[in-house]
Write a protein that holds these residues in place. Structure first.
Motif, PDB file in Angstrom:
ATOM      1  N   ARG A  54     -12.645   4.996  -8.393  1.00 19.06           N
ATOM      2  CA  ARG A  54     -11.480   5.892  -7.450  1.00 19.06           C
ATOM      3  C   ARG A  54     -10.307   5.197  -7.378  1.00 19.06           C
ATOM      4  O   ARG A  54      -9.525   5.662  -6.656  1.00 19.06           O
ATOM      5  CB  ARG A  54     -12.161   6.262  -6.231  1.00 19.06           C
ATOM      6  N   ASN A  55     -10.284   4.072  -7.842  1.00 19.11           N
ATOM      7  CA  ASN A  55      -8.999   3.148  -7.876  1.00 19.11           C
ATOM      8  C   ASN A  55      -8.625   2.838  -6.318  1.00 19.11           C
ATOM      9  O   ASN A  55      -7.518   2.619  -5.981  1.00 19.11           O
ATOM     10  CB  ASN A  55      -7.773   4.106  -8.175  1.00 19.11           C
ATOM     11  N   TYR A  56      -9.557   2.505  -5.681  1.00 18.61           N
ATOM     12  CA  TYR A  56      -9.495   1.910  -4.306  1.00 18.61           C
ATOM     13  C   TYR A  56      -9.382   0.410  -4.279  1.00 18.61           C
ATOM     14  O   TYR A  56      -9.906  -0.304  -5.286  1.00 18.61           O
ATOM     15  CB  TYR A  56     -10.714   2.266  -3.347  1.00 18.61           C
ATOM     16  N   TRP A  91       0.534   5.315   0.128  1.00 18.52           N
ATOM     17  CA  TRP A  91      -0.349   6.565   0.508  1.00 18.52           C
ATOM     18  C   TRP A  91       0.520   7.855   0.032  1.00 18.52           C
ATOM     19  O   TRP A  91       1.542   8.167   0.666  1.00 18.52           O
ATOM     20  CB  TRP A  91      -0.677   6.635   1.811  1.00 18.52           C
ATOM     21  N   ASP A 112     -15.701  12.215   2.567  1.00 15.62           N
ATOM     22  CA  ASP A 112     -14.764  11.494   1.440  1.00 15.62           C
ATOM     23  C   ASP A 112     -15.216  10.089   1.331  1.00 15.62           C
ATOM     24  O   ASP A 112     -14.796   9.385   0.601  1.00 15.62           O
ATOM     25  CB  ASP A 112     -13.231  11.394   2.061  1.00 15.62           C
ATOM     26  N   TYR A 135       0.797  -1.233  -0.033  1.00 15.37           N
ATOM     27  CA  TYR A 135      -0.112   0.062  -0.139  1.00 15.37           C
ATOM     28  C   TYR A 135       0.906   1.164   0.123  1.00 15.37           C
ATOM     29  O   TYR A 135       1.843   1.454   0.831  1.00 15.37           O
ATOM     30  CB  TYR A 135      -0.982   0.125   1.340  1.00 15.37           C
ATOM     31  N   SER A 160     -15.817   2.679  -5.788  1.00 10.71           N
ATOM     32  CA  SER A 160     -14.374   2.338  -5.409  1.00 10.71           C
ATOM     33  C   SER A 160     -13.361   1.936  -6.453  1.00 10.71           C
ATOM     34  O   SER A 160     -12.252   2.343  -6.485  1.00 10.71           O
ATOM     35  CB  SER A 160     -14.273   1.017  -4.644  1.00 10.71           C
ATOM     36  N   PHE A 194     -10.108  -3.151  -3.438  1.00  9.40           N
ATOM     37  CA  PHE A 194     -11.665  -3.699  -3.145  1.00  9.40           C
ATOM     38  C   PHE A 194     -11.306  -5.163  -2.710  1.00  9.40           C
ATOM     39  O   PHE A 194     -12.233  -6.000  -2.954  1.00  9.40           O
ATOM     40  CB  PHE A 194     -12.802  -3.772  -3.958  1.00  9.40           C
ATOM     41  N   LEU A 239      -4.366   6.557  -2.791  1.00  6.42           N
ATOM     42  CA  LEU A 239      -3.859   5.147  -2.356  1.00  6.42           C
ATOM     43  C   LEU A 239      -3.607   4.453  -3.341  1.00  6.42           C
ATOM     44  O   LEU A 239      -4.684   4.277  -4.408  1.00  6.42           O
ATOM     45  CB  LEU A 239      -4.918   4.458  -1.375  1.00  6.42           C
ATOM     46  N   THR A 240      -2.502   3.644  -3.540  1.00  7.32           N
ATOM     47  CA  THR A 240      -2.162   2.815  -4.711  1.00  7.32           C
ATOM     48  C   THR A 240      -1.603   1.599  -3.896  1.00  7.32           C
ATOM     49  O   THR A 240      -1.010   1.463  -2.967  1.00  7.32           O
ATOM     50  CB  THR A 240      -1.239   3.389  -5.661  1.00  7.32           C
ATOM     51  N   SER A 251      -6.974  -4.225 -11.361  1.00 11.54           N
ATOM     52  CA  SER A 251      -7.654  -3.769 -10.005  1.00 11.54           C
ATOM     53  C   SER A 251      -7.948  -5.330  -9.521  1.00 11.54           C
ATOM     54  O   SER A 251      -8.176  -5.216  -7.908  1.00 11.54           O
ATOM     55  CB  SER A 251      -8.409  -2.875 -10.157  1.00 11.54           C
TER      56      SER A 251
END
Length: 645
Positions: free
Chosen positions: A96-98, A29, A200, A27, A93, A100, A38-39, A276
């Motif tokens: 937003r490139n979160y 940030w 957010d 992770y 998500s 999951f 976050l990537t 992803s």
């Protein structure tokens, strides 16, 4: 911390960035002037011999293309339960490139594929009736079962290829026109950089399930999400994007145009470009190990219920029987194919199976031994027969999905039916059957009205089962012994003075009202006719206009309005009786009723109380008759009172 991560995983140190390891990978940030971004770098991409888990990754489009082609579901999986808003959050998500969470797959070897039933992912979900279908997998060169991630994979499939059928508000479930198929759309004019109302963590992209693309929706430009799968090449997508941009309304602002292109680009890249979907594949063929992995993996997310765990164990251990199909099919039968409609679920069926098989009532892992599961399988036909007989009997009492306030309250009746499989209680001529059915109806109705099975009821079920076992050689339902046992737990399944006063507070329109009114009569077969709840003094007398015109004081009008819907002014009538009552003046109609009618409906035999200005006294007199009725009905018979321990 960053230095430690660089030395362990051979990652470059990014200025102003926090780096940590997690389940999916590394992770990162990164702080920007407006937010943290976050990537995640999957472990398989990190060129290091110390990478802890061989995770892989693919795009959403690739993953969806494998569903029902290469990826299937094991029988131990629960059914799909996500709501439309959860699917929207998942797609938000992704946009937003979160991360999951990862997916867990089980690579099933060709030699083992015929040993287990596997199921298809649901593509078109119906909120009232959809079950997963058995998959035809013969000849597939490669197959994997999804142990963790069914809800997310199904959501992706529904959003990108399928639909979600929902009920219209205020429509009846049984009306086919009430159900409408919805597809996932994205409002390309909604700016994701605009601060949402809930901060957010809120949904920033304009996803919504809609029955069709809205026409002329000012300030919105809806795009059906499934259409993004049409563009397997970037050139085709770019051409489409520019063509769609040229079709925008003339009053589209430059800002809206930028948001339109940005959202469409983001959707295309989220589906076709970003890898992803991170997943791990288990290759071990030991089913017990896989079951253990499955249970542990499903401790998060949409949690496994105890019945899901039991169903997974039953499915994996029953020999020669498709337990999943058996149980779901039986649930559908008792809900839809009996004389009245019911609303039971697999939890009820499995809990009842434990009780009827004389196994521990509580769901504990050590209950699911091979020996116990084999016992349930041996008794399964008897369990089904007892459940159906018990539900049919309770439906005959007029108790169904509309007024059954606790499914667990039926389990003692079902256990009793299992003890006496040849007993027929739905008789109007057999005196013993009538007496026994009446006792069961009174006990069950009182238990429901008094909330005996509310909250944690496992101990109550265990104690009641023991009493039924002790009286198993006797044909009569042991109502007094059961009442005494329930009282030991601090609950009551009879009517003492406090319970009677609570009973009198029940009002028109509640789920419990029919149950309460049925106790005032000796009939058992309430489910065979369509009885109606009726106001003895007609409801039309209590409108504000009629009350004002009656000449009563304001205080008395208020008391009348409060008493009008109470049980003291309610009775049960057949439709033709209710119509005959409506066609005549109330007092004239009531005076034509004979003594037997008044006695049956507990109406005071005092004609002077039938005047509207004596309504309070009428209700008080009828409530006293109701108290007397309940005291007589629920007074234990001296010869049947259990001896003190």
């Amino acid at each position: 911390m960053a230095d430690a991560c660089r030395s362990k995983h051979n990652l470059p140190l990014i200025w102003n960035c926090l780096v940590s390891s997690g389940k999916e990978g590394i992770y990162s940030w990164r702080r920007t002037p407006r937010r943290f971004i976050l990537t995640v770098t999957p472990y398989y991409r990190i060129r290091s011999r110390t990478a802890p888990v061989p995770y892989q990754a693919c795009t959403v489009a690739t993953a969806v293309s494998r569903l029902n082609v290469q990826y299937f579901l094991p029988a131990i999986q629960r059914e799909f339960v996500w709501r439309p808003d959860q699917i929207v959050q998942l797609f938000d998500s992704i946009m937003r490139n979160y991360p999951f969470s990862t997916f867990l797959l089980w690579d099933l070897k060709p030699e083992n594929r015929d040993r287990w039933d596997v199921y298809r992912f649901i593509e078109h979900f119906h909120a009232n009736e959809t079950h997963n279908e058995l998959a035809a997998t013969a000849g597939l060169p490669q197959m994997a079962l999804v142990l963790d991630g069914q809800q997310r994979f199904t959501s992706l499939l529904i959003g990108l290829k399928g639909s979600y059928t929902l009920k219209r508000k205020y429509k009846r479930q049984g009306d086919p026109a009430a159900w409408v198929r919805h597809h996932l759309y994205l409002d390309l004019f909604q700016d994701p950089d605009r601060e949402p109302d809930d901060g957010d963590l809120g949904v920033r992209y304009g996803f919504a399930f809609l029955p069709q693309r809205p026409e002329g929706d000012a300030g919105r430009q809806w795009f059906r999400v499934s259409e993004i799968l049409d563009f397997d090449s970037e050139d085709r997508f770019e051409q489409f994007k520019y063509e769609e941009r040229d079709k925008l309304p003339d009053d589209t602002t430059r800002g809206q145009q930028r948001v339109f292109e940005k959202n469409l680009d983001r959707l295309y890249r989220a589906v076709w470009k970003n890898e992803s979907v991170s997943y791990y594949t288990e290759h071990d063929q030991d089913y017990d190990r896989v079951l253990d992995i499955f249970v542990r993996a499903n401790e998060g997310g949409t949690k496994l219920s105890k019945s899901d765990l039991l169903l997974s164990m039953v499915t994996s251990k029953w020999a020669g029987v498709n337990a999943r199909e058996e149980i779901y099919g039986f649930v559908d039968r008792i809900n839809q194919q009996l004389a009245r409609k019911n609303d039971f679920d697999k939890d009820f069926v499995l809990k009842t199976s434990l009780v009827v098989a004389d196994l521990p009532v509580q769901y504990k892992v050590d209950t699911f031994s091979n020996q116990n599961l084999a016992l349930i399988q041996r008794k399964w036909e008897a369990v089904k027969a007892a459940i159906e007989a018990g539900v049919n009997l309770v439906n005959w009492f007029g108790i169904d999905r509309d007024n059954l306030t606790s499914a667990n309250a039926q389990i003692p009746v079902i256990y009793y039916m299992a003890q006496h499989p040849n007993l027929e209680l739905r008789s109007a001529t057999d005196a013993g059957a009538v007496r026994n059915a009446s006792a069961i109806r009174r006990w069950l109705t009182a238990a429901l009205l008094n909330g005996v099975f509310g909250g944690a009821s496992d101990n109550i079920l265990k104690d009641i089962r023991r009493v039924l076992q002790e009286h198993g050689d006797k044909p009569d339902f042991p109502i007094d012994a059961l009442n005494a046992e329930v009282a030991k737990a601090g609950r009551t399944s009879r009517f003492d003075d406090a319970a009677i006063e609570n009973f009198l507070e029940i009002t028109y329109g509640r789920r419990a009202t029919f149950l309460a009114l049925s106790l005032l009569y000796d009939d058992n077969s309430w489910g065979s006719m369509a009885f109606q709840q009726d106001h003895i003094f007609p409801r039309s007398h209590f409108t504000p206009k009629r009350l004002t015109a009656s000449g009563l004081s304001a205080q008395k009008q208020e008391r009348y309005a409060a008493l009008a819907d109470r049980i003291g002014n309610l009775q049960l009538l057949l439709p033709h009786e209710n119509q005959a009552k409506s066609d005549r003046e109330f007092k004239e109609w009531l005076l034509t009723r004979d003594a037997d009618y008044r006695r049956r409906h507990l109406i005071p035999d005092k004609p002077d109380l039938y005047e509207f200005d004596r309504f309070e006294e009428f209700v008080a007199a009828r409530e006293e008759l109701i108290r007397d009725r309940l005291r007589v009905v629920f007074t234990p018979s001296p010869e049947r009172i259990p001896a003190p321990a």
